[in-house]
Design a protein around this motif. Sequence first.
Motif, PDB file in Angstrom:
ATOM      1  N   GLN A  12       0.818  -1.225   0.000  1.00  0.00           N
ATOM      2  CA  GLN A  12       0.000   0.000   0.000  1.00  0.00           C
ATOM      3  C   GLN A  12       0.848   1.270   0.000  1.00  0.00           C
ATOM      4  OE1 GLN A  12      -2.199  -1.151   3.503  1.00  0.00           O
ATOM      5  NE2 GLN A  12      -4.066  -1.528   2.311  1.00  0.00           N
ATOM      6  N   THR A  14       2.898   3.769  -1.896  1.00  0.00           N
ATOM      7  CA  THR A  14       2.973   4.057  -3.333  1.00  0.00           C
ATOM      8  C   THR A  14       4.217   4.891  -3.677  1.00  0.00           C
ATOM      9  OG1 THR A  14       1.494   5.930  -2.973  1.00  0.00           O
ATOM     10  CG2 THR A  14       0.492   3.859  -3.694  1.00  0.00           C
ATOM     11  N   HIS A  16       6.163   7.738  -6.158  1.00  0.00           N
ATOM     12  CA  HIS A  16       5.836   8.917  -6.960  1.00  0.00           C
ATOM     13  C   HIS A  16       7.120   9.578  -7.445  1.00  0.00           C
ATOM     14  CE1 HIS A  16       1.613   8.634  -5.648  1.00  0.00           C
ATOM     15  NE2 HIS A  16       2.173   8.155  -4.549  1.00  0.00           N
ATOM     16  N   ARG A  27       7.739   8.264  -1.448  1.00  0.00           N
ATOM     17  CA  ARG A  27       6.962   7.095  -0.975  1.00  0.00           C
ATOM     18  C   ARG A  27       5.815   7.618  -0.120  1.00  0.00           C
ATOM     19  NH1 ARG A  27      10.040   2.556  -3.011  1.00  0.00           N
ATOM     20  NH2 ARG A  27      11.904   3.631  -3.751  1.00  0.00           N
TER      21      ARG A  27
END
Length: 176
Positions: A12, A14, A16, A27
């Motif tokens: 979960q 993510t 970027h 993160r």
Amino acid sequence: MLSDDLTRAESQITRHPDYPEPGVVFRDITPLLADGTSLRAVTDAMYRPFAGGFDIVAGVEARGFLLAGTIASLAGTGVLPIRKAGKLPDPAASIEYTLEYGSARIEAPGVLFPGARVLVVDDILATGGTLAASQQLVRELGGELVGTTVILELDGLGGRETVGDHVHSVFTAALS
Ligand SMILES: O=P(O)(O)OC[C@H]1O[C@H](OP(=O)(O)OP(=O)(O)O)[C@H](O)[C@@H]1O
Ligand SMILES: Nc1ncnc2[nH]cnc12
């Protein structure tokens, strides 16, 4: 080996690229925080190695606050908020530091009893600038640093060397 809940929690977080500036891969832990099972599994894993050995949990504004409050509630301790500069009326200690994407100053109130055993928590260990400054702040306040714990350690920025070997991370990821 990670439990099923921790494996899901890790998925979960993510990625970027180029946020908040070119070259940084950000993160984002907000999807993990929004899932009660993941938040419980991760905060439990963060503090278990230190359970029974600390009197108060220090969390770094802003994301560290969420984790410090949750862990303190699980462990039955209080919280020491380490604030970004300018938010406290009478800070007892103040330190400037650099992080992966900038610089900042943190401050803390003088609320520790002498020798209080402090667990320092945050979400991400990147360069270690934020956590090293937090550790120094705790010492200047008269606390005993008993551990440092994070959700995610990013490899390749020297964070572990900066913060010290006793740092505990639930997950580790390559920088890119
Ligand atoms: O290891 P470092 O290179 O020091 O970076 C890690 C720090 O960077 C982020 O905080 P940020 O200052 O972005 O604040 P926020 O929690 O308010 O988003 C993160 O929450 C850590 O505190
Ligand atoms: N790559 C990153 N992602 C999220 N938070 C951070 N803090 C410092 N570096 C970071």
